[in-house]
Write an enzyme that holds these catalytic residues in place. Sequence first.
Site, mmCIF file in Angstrom:
data_model
loop_
_atom_site.group_PDB
_atom_site.id
_atom_site.type_symbol
_atom_site.label_atom_id
_atom_site.label_comp_id
_atom_site.label_asym_id
_atom_site.label_seq_id
_atom_site.Cartn_x
_atom_site.Cartn_y
_atom_site.Cartn_z
ATOM 1 N N CYS A 65 -48.818 -59.838 3.610
ATOM 2 C CA CYS A 65 -49.486 -60.950 2.848
ATOM 3 C C CYS A 65 -48.215 -61.968 2.702
ATOM 4 O O CYS A 65 -46.973 -61.573 1.959
ATOM 5 C CB CYS A 65 -49.869 -60.494 1.444
ATOM 6 S SG CYS A 65 -50.465 -61.763 0.382
ATOM 7 N N CYS A 68 -47.463 -61.927 -1.808
ATOM 8 C CA CYS A 68 -46.896 -60.889 -2.232
ATOM 9 C C CYS A 68 -46.141 -59.743 -1.441
ATOM 10 O O CYS A 68 -45.484 -58.846 -2.123
ATOM 11 C CB CYS A 68 -48.012 -60.015 -3.134
ATOM 12 S SG CYS A 68 -48.998 -59.181 -2.148
ATOM 13 N N CYS A 114 -56.098 -59.940 0.105
ATOM 14 C CA CYS A 114 -55.282 -59.133 0.160
ATOM 15 C C CYS A 114 -55.684 -58.266 -1.250
ATOM 16 O O CYS A 114 -55.946 -59.148 -2.341
ATOM 17 C CB CYS A 114 -53.821 -59.704 -0.065
ATOM 18 S SG CYS A 114 -52.413 -58.603 -0.871
ATOM 19 N N CYS A 117 -52.782 -58.955 -4.475
ATOM 20 C CA CYS A 117 -52.818 -60.000 -5.248
ATOM 21 C C CYS A 117 -53.979 -61.051 -4.893
ATOM 22 O O CYS A 117 -53.962 -62.148 -5.507
ATOM 23 C CB CYS A 117 -51.451 -60.977 -4.851
ATOM 24 S SG CYS A 117 -51.552 -61.699 -3.197
ATOM 25 N N CYS A 137 -60.570 -61.507 11.328
ATOM 26 C CA CYS A 137 -60.164 -63.055 11.677
ATOM 27 C C CYS A 137 -59.281 -63.625 10.292
ATOM 28 O O CYS A 137 -59.945 -64.021 9.547
ATOM 29 C CB CYS A 137 -61.431 -63.838 12.004
ATOM 30 S SG CYS A 137 -61.209 -65.557 12.871
#
Length: 152
Positions: A65, A68, A114, A117, A137
């Site tokens: 991510c 984070c 995510c 976060c 996707c």
Amino acid sequence: MLKWLDVLKFANNGNPAPDKRVEKTQEEWRAILTPEQFNITRLKGTERAFSSELCSYFEPGKYACICCGTELFDAETKYESGTGWPSFTQPVKENAVAYHTDSAFGMQRIEALCNTCDAHLGHVFQDGPPPSGLRYCMNAVSLRKVEEDERK
């Protein structure tokens, strides 16, 4: 291995608990992200199709991510979907990604975030390759390739 019914179950009944949580204010996110990263991850934007080199990048490794740093996908599950966005068949762990129903723009989709976060990553579809049949996707802007020396 997650299947479409698992994704629907999480979206409708609650996601698995993440290993940790990262929470910041919009101002704190804005201070550490580029305007494009902020728009996509925090405001649920979408990058233009075929706008990232990440679509055709197939080197081994993990993808984290951008907000984070939580590892989300392994390059082993990445494939060329032809959609113009990086596509994966599975997250690295069942609790890495959270799922929410998304009925924006008159469509019924499953949003992928995510789970650490709440960054918007993209959407999950049931038209991926076997054996899972899933296509994560993802917006390339919401991901970053984890360098090997970071993993040590």
